[in-house]
Design an enzyme around this catalytic site. Sequence first.
Site, mmCIF file in Angstrom:
data_model
loop_
_atom_site.group_PDB
_atom_site.id
_atom_site.type_symbol
_atom_site.label_atom_id
_atom_site.label_comp_id
_atom_site.label_asym_id
_atom_site.label_seq_id
_atom_site.Cartn_x
_atom_site.Cartn_y
_atom_site.Cartn_z
ATOM 1 C CE LYS A 14 68.550 42.440 50.662
ATOM 2 N NZ LYS A 14 68.105 42.841 49.290
ATOM 3 N NE ARG A 89 63.387 46.175 52.667
ATOM 4 C CZ ARG A 89 63.490 44.852 52.445
ATOM 5 N NH1 ARG A 89 63.931 44.046 53.369
ATOM 6 N NH2 ARG A 89 63.155 44.367 51.282
ATOM 7 N NE ARG A 123 63.120 36.628 44.773
ATOM 8 C CZ ARG A 123 63.447 37.688 45.524
ATOM 9 N NH1 ARG A 123 64.624 37.740 46.119
ATOM 10 N NH2 ARG A 123 62.617 38.696 45.651
ATOM 11 N NE ARG A 157 59.729 37.389 47.998
ATOM 12 C CZ ARG A 157 60.644 38.244 48.409
ATOM 13 N NH1 ARG A 157 61.874 37.839 48.662
ATOM 14 N NH2 ARG A 157 60.338 39.516 48.573
ATOM 15 N NE ARG A 168 59.834 43.458 46.544
ATOM 16 C CZ ARG A 168 59.984 42.258 45.962
ATOM 17 N NH1 ARG A 168 59.099 41.829 45.087
ATOM 18 N NH2 ARG A 168 61.011 41.509 46.278
#
Length: 212
Positions: A14, A89, A123, A157, A168
């Site tokens: 996203k 969400r 990431r 992160r 998650r």
Amino acid sequence: MSSIVLFGPPGAGKGTQATAITNLTGLPQVSTGDMLRAALAAGTDLGLKAKAFMDAGQLVPDEVIIGLVKERVKEDDAVNGVLLDGFPRTIAQAEALANFEEIDMVISIEVPDEKIISRICGRYSCSGCGAVYHEIFNPTKVSETCDGCGSTDMKRRADDNENTVRSRLDAYHSQTSPLAKWYGKRGILFPVNGNQDISLVGAEILELINSR
Ligand code: ADP
Ligand code: AMP
């Protein structure tokens, strides 16, 4: 133009796709995850309240997030709509959103679970401009130097570790994925194949938006 929702599991791409959509539509990106991380970095009450949920890979309570987005869309740059990334969400968030913002399309980036862990665990992003990279799938051209702004300050992160990712994903399947059907019933869900090269995902999305 009204607002667009970028929908999909964590790590779907996203944030990666948001820049091109923003450039095409002029809609500002509103990422609730980024807003929460900024609040946490600034040490605000909101950030402190959100921290335990984020560390555990759980959703922050609806009333906190809804209030945050409701205030954000009142800002001047949101007058023609926003590009929502990571919100809504839950069904409760979508219902609340429908009362204060017109949603034109929900672009659902579909990626199978087995691809998510490697995406998230590789990431990193630029502290200067926020550009998102991946160790293998989308590295910077020059090691540890942002292609966009040239910063050498890269960050990871705190919640991008395998344990948290599993939580998650659980939260996504139990609380977020039912939204696809919810928006599908309203005729505004547009699925794209997120399991292909970044540029091909981007091309599908831009074609979708241009066809509206
Ligand atoms: P989200 O915002 O949905 O959580 P990101 O855009 O941050 O996801 O992408 C998660 C990670 O996967 C990043 O490291 C990014 O570079 C990488 N990524 C994004 N899209 C793809 C893709 N189509 N193929 C491979 N890796 C991707
Ligand atoms: P993200 O940056 O979208 O991956 O979000 C990181 C974390 O922020 C999530 O795991 C949640 O803890 C929290 N978060 C972000 N957006 C929301 C939301 N719309 N509702 C609840 N929690 C959220």
